[in-house]
Design a protein around this motif. Structure first.
Motif, PDB file in Angstrom:
ATOM      1  N   GLN A  37      46.455 -29.156  11.351  1.00 21.81           N
ATOM      2  CA  GLN A  37      47.680 -30.635  12.253  1.00 21.81           C
ATOM      3  C   GLN A  37      47.404 -31.694  11.031  1.00 21.81           C
ATOM      4  OE1 GLN A  37      44.793 -30.996  15.097  1.00 21.81           O
ATOM      5  NE2 GLN A  37      44.868 -29.211  16.047  1.00 21.81           N
ATOM      6  N   ARG A  38      47.158 -31.612  10.023  1.00 18.35           N
ATOM      7  CA  ARG A  38      47.206 -32.599   8.515  1.00 18.35           C
ATOM      8  C   ARG A  38      47.970 -31.990   7.611  1.00 18.35           C
ATOM      9  NH1 ARG A  38      43.030 -32.487  12.372  1.00 18.35           N
ATOM     10  NH2 ARG A  38      42.523 -34.210  12.911  1.00 18.35           N
ATOM     11  N   THR A  39      48.842 -31.215   8.540  1.00 18.34           N
ATOM     12  CA  THR A  39      50.264 -30.581   6.903  1.00 18.34           C
ATOM     13  C   THR A  39      51.360 -30.809   7.684  1.00 18.34           C
ATOM     14  OG1 THR A  39      48.904 -28.752   6.986  1.00 18.34           O
ATOM     15  CG2 THR A  39      50.906 -28.867   6.081  1.00 18.34           C
ATOM     16  N   LEU A  40      52.056 -31.918   6.805  1.00 23.71           N
ATOM     17  CA  LEU A  40      53.100 -32.503   7.553  1.00 23.71           C
ATOM     18  C   LEU A  40      54.231 -30.476   7.774  1.00 23.71           C
ATOM     19  CD1 LEU A  40      54.500 -35.163   5.226  1.00 23.71           C
ATOM     20  CD2 LEU A  40      53.936 -35.108   7.234  1.00 23.71           C
ATOM     21  N   PRO A  41      55.468 -31.208   8.574  1.00 22.64           N
ATOM     22  CA  PRO A  41      56.287 -30.242   9.109  1.00 22.64           C
ATOM     23  C   PRO A  41      57.077 -29.559   7.388  1.00 22.64           C
ATOM     24  CG  PRO A  41      56.371 -31.875  10.122  1.00 22.64           C
ATOM     25  CD  PRO A  41      55.244 -32.380   9.879  1.00 22.64           C
ATOM     26  N   GLY A  42      57.325 -28.199   7.326  1.00 19.78           N
ATOM     27  CA  GLY A  42      57.452 -27.993   5.560  1.00 19.78           C
ATOM     28  C   GLY A  42      56.432 -27.989   4.881  1.00 19.78           C
ATOM     29  N   GLY A  43      55.283 -28.494   4.758  1.00 20.47           N
ATOM     30  CA  GLY A  43      54.019 -28.427   4.547  1.00 20.47           C
ATOM     31  C   GLY A  43      53.135 -27.188   4.307  1.00 20.47           C
ATOM     32  N   LEU A  44      52.451 -27.753   3.412  1.00 22.65           N
ATOM     33  CA  LEU A  44      51.774 -26.675   2.910  1.00 22.65           C
ATOM     34  C   LEU A  44      50.092 -27.265   3.249  1.00 22.65           C
ATOM     35  CD1 LEU A  44      53.012 -25.407  -0.955  1.00 22.65           C
ATOM     36  CD2 LEU A  44      52.905 -24.156   1.444  1.00 22.65           C
ATOM     37  N   LEU A  45      49.678 -25.698   3.644  1.00 24.67           N
ATOM     38  CA  LEU A  45      47.662 -25.509   3.554  1.00 24.67           C
ATOM     39  C   LEU A  45      47.412 -24.491   2.336  1.00 24.67           C
ATOM     40  CD1 LEU A  45      44.699 -26.485   4.708  1.00 24.67           C
ATOM     41  CD2 LEU A  45      45.569 -24.814   6.132  1.00 24.67           C
ATOM     42  N   VAL A  46      46.320 -24.870   1.802  1.00 19.61           N
ATOM     43  CA  VAL A  46      46.055 -23.950   0.845  1.00 19.61           C
ATOM     44  C   VAL A  46      44.221 -23.460   1.398  1.00 19.61           C
ATOM     45  CG1 VAL A  46      44.745 -23.251  -0.978  1.00 19.61           C
ATOM     46  CG2 VAL A  46      47.223 -25.008  -0.999  1.00 19.61           C
ATOM     47  N   VAL A  47      44.182 -22.684   2.209  1.00 20.49           N
ATOM     48  CA  VAL A  47      42.336 -22.203   1.543  1.00 20.49           C
ATOM     49  C   VAL A  47      42.044 -21.182   0.662  1.00 20.49           C
ATOM     50  CG1 VAL A  47      42.531 -22.082   4.127  1.00 20.49           C
ATOM     51  CG2 VAL A  47      43.099 -19.873   3.653  1.00 20.49           C
ATOM     52  N   ALA A  48      40.674 -20.848   0.197  1.00 24.05           N
ATOM     53  CA  ALA A  48      40.560 -20.252  -0.855  1.00 24.05           C
ATOM     54  C   ALA A  48      38.695 -19.074  -0.459  1.00 24.05           C
ATOM     55  CB  ALA A  48      40.231 -21.487  -1.862  1.00 24.05           C
ATOM     56  N   ASP A  49      38.821 -18.321  -1.074  1.00 24.30           N
ATOM     57  CA  ASP A  49      37.576 -18.104  -0.668  1.00 24.30           C
ATOM     58  C   ASP A  49      37.441 -17.116  -2.079  1.00 24.30           C
ATOM     59  OD1 ASP A  49      35.172 -17.158   0.348  1.00 24.30           O
ATOM     60  OD2 ASP A  49      36.001 -16.259   1.865  1.00 24.30           O
ATOM     61  N   ARG A  50      35.974 -16.878  -2.212  1.00 26.31           N
ATOM     62  CA  ARG A  50      35.516 -15.962  -3.476  1.00 26.31           C
ATOM     63  C   ARG A  50      36.240 -14.702  -2.642  1.00 26.31           C
ATOM     64  NH1 ARG A  50      30.554 -12.573  -4.615  1.00 26.31           N
ATOM     65  NH2 ARG A  50      30.345 -12.136  -1.919  1.00 26.31           N
ATOM     66  N   GLY A  51      36.401 -13.495  -3.978  1.00 29.08           N
ATOM     67  CA  GLY A  51      36.658 -12.317  -4.589  1.00 29.08           C
ATOM     68  C   GLY A  51      36.590 -11.498  -3.494  1.00 29.08           C
ATOM     69  N   PRO A  52      36.226 -10.251  -3.967  1.00 30.38           N
ATOM     70  CA  PRO A  52      35.967  -9.023  -3.816  1.00 30.38           C
ATOM     71  C   PRO A  52      34.569  -8.788  -4.810  1.00 30.38           C
ATOM     72  CG  PRO A  52      37.647  -8.507  -3.996  1.00 30.38           C
ATOM     73  CD  PRO A  52      37.558  -9.337  -4.628  1.00 30.38           C
ATOM     74  N   ALA A  53      32.878  -8.427  -3.951  1.00 30.87           N
ATOM     75  CA  ALA A  53      31.910  -8.599  -4.744  1.00 30.87           C
ATOM     76  C   ALA A  53      31.576  -7.759  -6.329  1.00 30.87           C
ATOM     77  CB  ALA A  53      31.176  -7.408  -3.575  1.00 30.87           C
ATOM     78  N   GLU A  54      32.395  -6.585  -5.864  1.00 29.25           N
ATOM     79  CA  GLU A  54      32.956  -6.510  -7.483  1.00 29.25           C
ATOM     80  C   GLU A  54      33.152  -6.956  -8.320  1.00 29.25           C
ATOM     81  OE1 GLU A  54      36.612  -4.548  -5.119  1.00 29.25           O
ATOM     82  OE2 GLU A  54      34.118  -5.117  -4.570  1.00 29.25           O
ATOM     83  N   ARG A  55      33.861  -7.740  -8.190  1.00 25.92           N
ATOM     84  CA  ARG A  55      34.776  -8.355  -9.155  1.00 25.92           C
ATOM     85  C   ARG A  55      33.714 -10.209  -9.377  1.00 25.92           C
ATOM     86  NH1 ARG A  55      40.404  -7.180 -10.838  1.00 25.92           N
ATOM     87  NH2 ARG A  55      41.316  -5.683  -9.514  1.00 25.92           N
ATOM     88  N   CYS A  56      32.733 -10.174  -8.519  1.00 26.88           N
ATOM     89  CA  CYS A  56      31.477 -11.260  -8.717  1.00 26.88           C
ATOM     90  C   CYS A  56      30.865 -11.465  -9.676  1.00 26.88           C
ATOM     91  CB  CYS A  56      32.104 -11.598  -7.530  1.00 26.88           C
ATOM     92  SG  CYS A  56      33.360 -12.589  -6.222  1.00 26.88           S
ATOM     93  N   GLY A  57      30.007 -11.662 -11.086  1.00 31.10           N
ATOM     94  CA  GLY A  57      29.004 -11.615 -11.189  1.00 31.10           C
ATOM     95  C   GLY A  57      27.653 -12.407 -10.512  1.00 31.10           C
ATOM     96  N   SER A  58      28.508 -12.855  -9.581  1.00 33.16           N
ATOM     97  CA  SER A  58      27.337 -13.726  -8.808  1.00 33.16           C
ATOM     98  C   SER A  58      26.756 -13.085  -7.063  1.00 33.16           C
ATOM     99  CB  SER A  58      28.259 -15.294  -7.619  1.00 33.16           C
ATOM    100  OG  SER A  58      29.281 -14.843  -7.228  1.00 33.16           O
TER     101      SER A  58
END
Length: 269
Positions: free
Chosen positions: A135-156
């Motif tokens: 709702q805080r993104t202008l029409p034509g604007g972008l929203l970015v979301v992120a997350d940790r990758g697959p378990a086998e690709r993460c040392g943590s």
């Protein structure tokens, strides 16, 4: 590991940990942990060509390093953060960061009504948080979301087992392929770009590593159930496989991100 409990948002993180548990954690985040996510921030900004024409809102921006990096590229930046101590650290960096309030309300917490780019660098953002951000993104604007990758690709992954043991409901799995895009689509956005990037987590020693990881908020529930001393001890043990000959600690996590466009004339959320 990113900046919130895996199954929730910044709202959940702040609500889960009381003053005693959070005391000092904001500074540990700013001084130790925040820089670990710089490759993620830079990859997003490079791919989306963030610059002087960008008005960026960071939702859950914590102490504001992601905003500083965008500002360094010429963008106009503002942030929303639910934790008061983190907001104070961001303000000390000269950043405009407002309290988050309730994600169930439509009122915008910062002066500008909408932005050309909104970022949610929260691990496993909830549908409600994504809709609120859309709702805080202008029409034509972008929203970015992120997350940790697959378990086998993460040392943590091995380190997160400490949280799994004591508070399994607080720590979930990484999203399935297409999961981030599905979140964007459910918020009324059209997925338009995505990427994955390796984020090295490097610490000068075990003490620094434990403090940095605790500052993520991922272990708040475990501390509440098992006690801070036990969780710190188990974290040290889990980190031993990542000890280097010089006593430093190093592991690498993969992070994934996706961007969605708000259609012209569309009502999101």
């Amino acid at each position: 590991m990113a900046s919130a409990q895996v199954t929730g948002s910044t709202v959940d993180r702040v609500g889960a940990a009381g003053p005693a548990e959070r005391r000092g954690r904001a500074r540990d985040w700013a001084e130790i942990q925040e820089r670990m996510l710089v490759p993620l921030y830079l990859d997003v900004y490079r791919r989306l060509e963030v610059g002087a024409a960008t008005s960026l809102l960071g939702v859950g921006c914590r102490s504001g390093l992601s905003l500083l990096l965008a500002e360094g590229r010429g963008a106009q930046v503002a942030g929303v953060e639910w934790d008061e101590e983190l907001r104070e650290l961001a303000a000390a960096r000269g950043l405009q960061v407002a309290p988050g309030g309730s994600i169930t309300r439509s009122a915008h917490p910062v002066p500008r009504a909408a932005h050309s780019l909104v970022t949610v660098f929260e691990q496993s953002p909830t549908p409600a948080l994504v809709a609120w951000s859309a709702q805080r993104t202008l029409p034509g604007g972008l929203l970015v979301v992120a997350d940790r990758g697959p378990a086998e690709r993460c040392g943590s992954t091995a380190v997160l087992e400490v949280a799994h043991r004591h508070a399994p409901a607080d720590v979930g799995d990484a999203p399935a392929p297409g999961g981030l895009e599905s979140l964007l689509s459910a918020a009324g956005l059209r997925p338009s770009a995505s990427g994955r990037v390796a984020c090295p987590f490097a610490y000068p020693g075990l003490d620094s590593a434990v403090r940095g990881l605790l500052a993520t908020g991922l272990f708040d529930g475990a501390e509440q159930r098992a006690g801070a001393a036990l969780v710190a001890k188990e974290l040290e043990e889990a980190l031993h496989p990542f000890l280097q000959p010089d006593g430093s600690v190093r592991m690498v996590d993969e992070f994934r991100w996706a961007a969605g466009v708000r259609p012209e004339g569309a009502s999101c959320g």
